[in-house]
Enzyme design. Structure first.
Site, PDB file in Angstrom:
ATOM      1  CG  ASP B  92      45.296  71.343  26.597  1.00  0.00           C
ATOM      2  OD1 ASP B  92      44.223  71.937  26.635  1.00  0.00           O
ATOM      3  OD2 ASP B  92      45.776  70.877  25.560  1.00  0.00           O
ATOM      4  N   GLY B  94      45.013  75.370  26.596  1.00  0.00           N
ATOM      5  CA  GLY B  94      44.577  75.916  25.319  1.00  0.00           C
ATOM      6  C   GLY B  94      45.684  76.631  24.569  1.00  0.00           C
ATOM      7  N   GLY B 221      56.302  70.992  24.884  1.00  0.00           N
ATOM      8  CA  GLY B 221      57.158  71.351  23.760  1.00  0.00           C
ATOM      9  C   GLY B 221      58.054  70.228  23.279  1.00  0.00           C
ATOM     10  CG  ASP B 271      48.286  64.453  26.703  1.00  0.00           C
ATOM     11  OD1 ASP B 271      49.310  65.020  27.141  1.00  0.00           O
ATOM     12  OD2 ASP B 271      47.693  64.837  25.667  1.00  0.00           O
ATOM     13  CG  HIS B 340      43.062  47.111  19.841  1.00  0.00           C
ATOM     14  ND1 HIS B 340      43.349  45.926  20.473  1.00  0.00           N
ATOM     15  CD2 HIS B 340      44.250  47.583  19.368  1.00  0.00           C
ATOM     16  CE1 HIS B 340      44.644  45.674  20.364  1.00  0.00           C
ATOM     17  NE2 HIS B 340      45.207  46.671  19.698  1.00  0.00           N
TER      18      HIS B 340
END
Lengths: 376, 376
Positions: B92, B94, B221, B271, B340
């Site tokens: 990304d 930053g 966003g 993510d 896990h």
């Protein structure tokens, strides 16, 4: 428990052998990673077994008794099952922790009352109940309750302490012999030879322990503040008294060079928190010497952590990356360093075994000790 | 970068496909573990690849720029080499961290001045220099610099913010197209669609981004404080504007059910720090619902962490042992829980792919969402 000696060095007291337990065979000399609370800190069991090649690990009676508690371990079917480790386990008796960690301890002839360092709750350890506790933990090798006097104790204190330790040892042996394993596999009981830095007390302690005819003997109360040379002298006094055909375990020792000097003096088993504790502080043991990985000099060193390292972390990660992890406070740094240091210790004792078999242990040891103590 | 669609669900906007990069193929829908500082916290790379089966991980420009610094990464030959990860990486820009972590930031048309949250040193990010930085980091997918307004921003603020983000996007695209990769493999540049919770702004942002004809598009966003239903509505407004034949990436989202609802609305990539951050707090996602492993009810539960779990930790460790590790503050607890949770997330998207191919994604999704949100 059977102990078989495979080779004896001609220029030192070093020997290599095999200890047979119901959880497998241990090659000696061996280093035993410390798993205080049922975990060798920051290391997965699969890596401990397959990468580090640990053959036996330690658990700590004091810590496990307080957390998770003996009832939980017992209901799990013993520590091996609770922590998913199917190789041998040795537990220390908790004596050392009662004297170093616990609060408000009251030492009596009967045993030791103490308060938990976690919640202040009151507890009592006796030579008998630490046997019962270790029966329930289910360690393959269980240890006697002892008092470990500081390395700078005077003779009178050390002697008084030894007298108590010896009484406790006799009671522990008796109780052990009158009780049975509870998980269907064999357990054995090691006395701990104390005596501080006083040769006469060490001799007395060793002779007394030997008279109790056990399957192995531990030497305790060393590496507790006394000079290294004094530790080696105490080994030279103690070891010759212990039976040749039984394993000898030097408790809580030490640096890589301490291990080699201990092996040269006839020690077969070692444990120490140093490889894992130092790892978490960014101190690495390597084939060329010691490294403080936080040092700026490693910031752009993209070479392997240890070019001669045998762990997967040595093949995968660079010094620069590991430094970055430590500087950034990342957990993976502690993982990699712990993995590396333990693999290094286990490789060192494996090499010692090979050199004992090859007959050149003492020459190799003298070269290695210099390297191992240098700082890179 | 090529994107190939393999199957399209008939009852939702879900689709599955393949993204081809120079570091390998990524199956979509995919979850990308977050490796902020070049490490997916508490997880070894080998386990990330072989056990969790991660296909792409994230790095964070802001964090990596501050530590270890771009020069070190560049001299290592890029982030893949520095961290020893040979599969795809996305970084990304930053922007999000500058607005959430950095101190004393001064937002200007030109870019954003800020002080490091580590040592207070002064720095400047522009739409151009974050492209340069990400070229040097060497991510396969690099992101535009944007401003991410809070979820409760009013329309006027959100609109003003979007205008700046759009100007920055055009400058970023131009600079990206005028520069080349420096490590010999292909890099691509994703715009980020902003617009807060306002459909008109989201539409404007999406249409503008699409006009710049890139190889993939991110939606930013969201999951920044607005209600979950509003997030889903914004996806329903935004996704249909984005080209069908390009991957869509929903940034920073989210819970397992958020992933499935996002997939149902046509998202291909996700993510989130949630699986690793929650893991370190003892919160586990399982096939039957969420677990707080510190809860006393697990103290004597010797069953597997997740009976349907695919990670080695599910086969080896019990809930009782994992709870003991957390209660004792042991690092291994964070390791097991992180392993896990990530394996669970990656298995969930793998199952989503299978159900899209099988044509029953929507039915499966509706059953799963209820389970996933329950607490055990």
């Amino acid at each position: 428990m059977k102990f078989e000696i495979l080779a004896q060095d001609s220029e030192s007291s070093a020997r290599c052998g095999l200890i047979y337990t119901d959880h497998g065979v241990i090659e000696t000399p061996i280093f035993m990673p410390v798993g205080t609370l049922g975990t060798v800190k920051a290391v997965y069991h699969k890596d401990l077994e397959e990468d580090i090649k640990a053959q036996i690990i330690l658990g700590n009676t004091y810590h496990l008794y307080l957390r998770p508690g003996i009832d939980i371990i017992n209901r799990a079917g013993g520590l091996h099952k609770f922590i998913s480790w199917n190789k041998p386990i040795l537990t220390d008796s908790g004596g050392y922790q009662v004297f170093s960690l616990a609060e408000n301890r009251k030492l009596k002839e009967e045993g030791c009352e103490f308060r938990s360092h976690i919640d202040g709750s009151k507890h009592f350890f006796s030579p008998e109940n630490v046997v019962d506790i270790q029966r329930k933990i289910g360690a393959d090798i269980i240890m006697a309750l002892d008092e470990c006097p500081p390395g700078d104790s005077d003779w009178n204190y050390a002697n008084k302490s030894l007298i108590l330790t010896q009484k406790w040892l006799e009671r522990g042996v008796k109780h052990f012999d009158n009780t049975d394993p509870i998980y269907g596999y064999y357990q054995t009981f090691f006395p701990i030879v104390q005596g501080c830095v006083y040769p006469d007390l060490r001799i007395k302690a060793a002779e007394h322990a030997v008279s109790l005819k056990r399957e192995g003997y531990a030497i305790g109360g060393l590496s507790v503040g006394e000079p290294t040379e004094v530790m080696y002298q105490m080994l030279e006094v103690t070891v010759p008294i212990l039976p040749k055909d039984k394993p000898r375990y030097l408790m809580g020792v030490g640096t890589p060079s301490n291990l080699l000097e201990g092996i040269a003096r006839g020690v077969d088993m070692f444990d120490c928190v140093m490889p894992t504790r130092n790892a978490r502080n960014g101190m690495l043991f390597t084939s060329e010497g010691m490294i403080n990985i936080r040092n700026k000099k490693w910031a752009d060193d993209f070479s392997s952590i240890d070019i001669n390292g045998t762990s997967f972390v040595d093949r995968v990660y660079s010094k620069a990356y590991l430094r970055h992890l430590f500087i950034s406070g990342e957990i993976l740094g502690a993982q990699i360093a712990s993995e590396h240091n333990l693999a290094f210790y286990l490789k060192l004792v494996a090499e010692a075994r090979e050199h004992i078999k090859a007959g050149d242990f003492n020459v190799w040891k003298n070269i290695m000790v210099k390297k191992l103590d240098s700082k890179l």
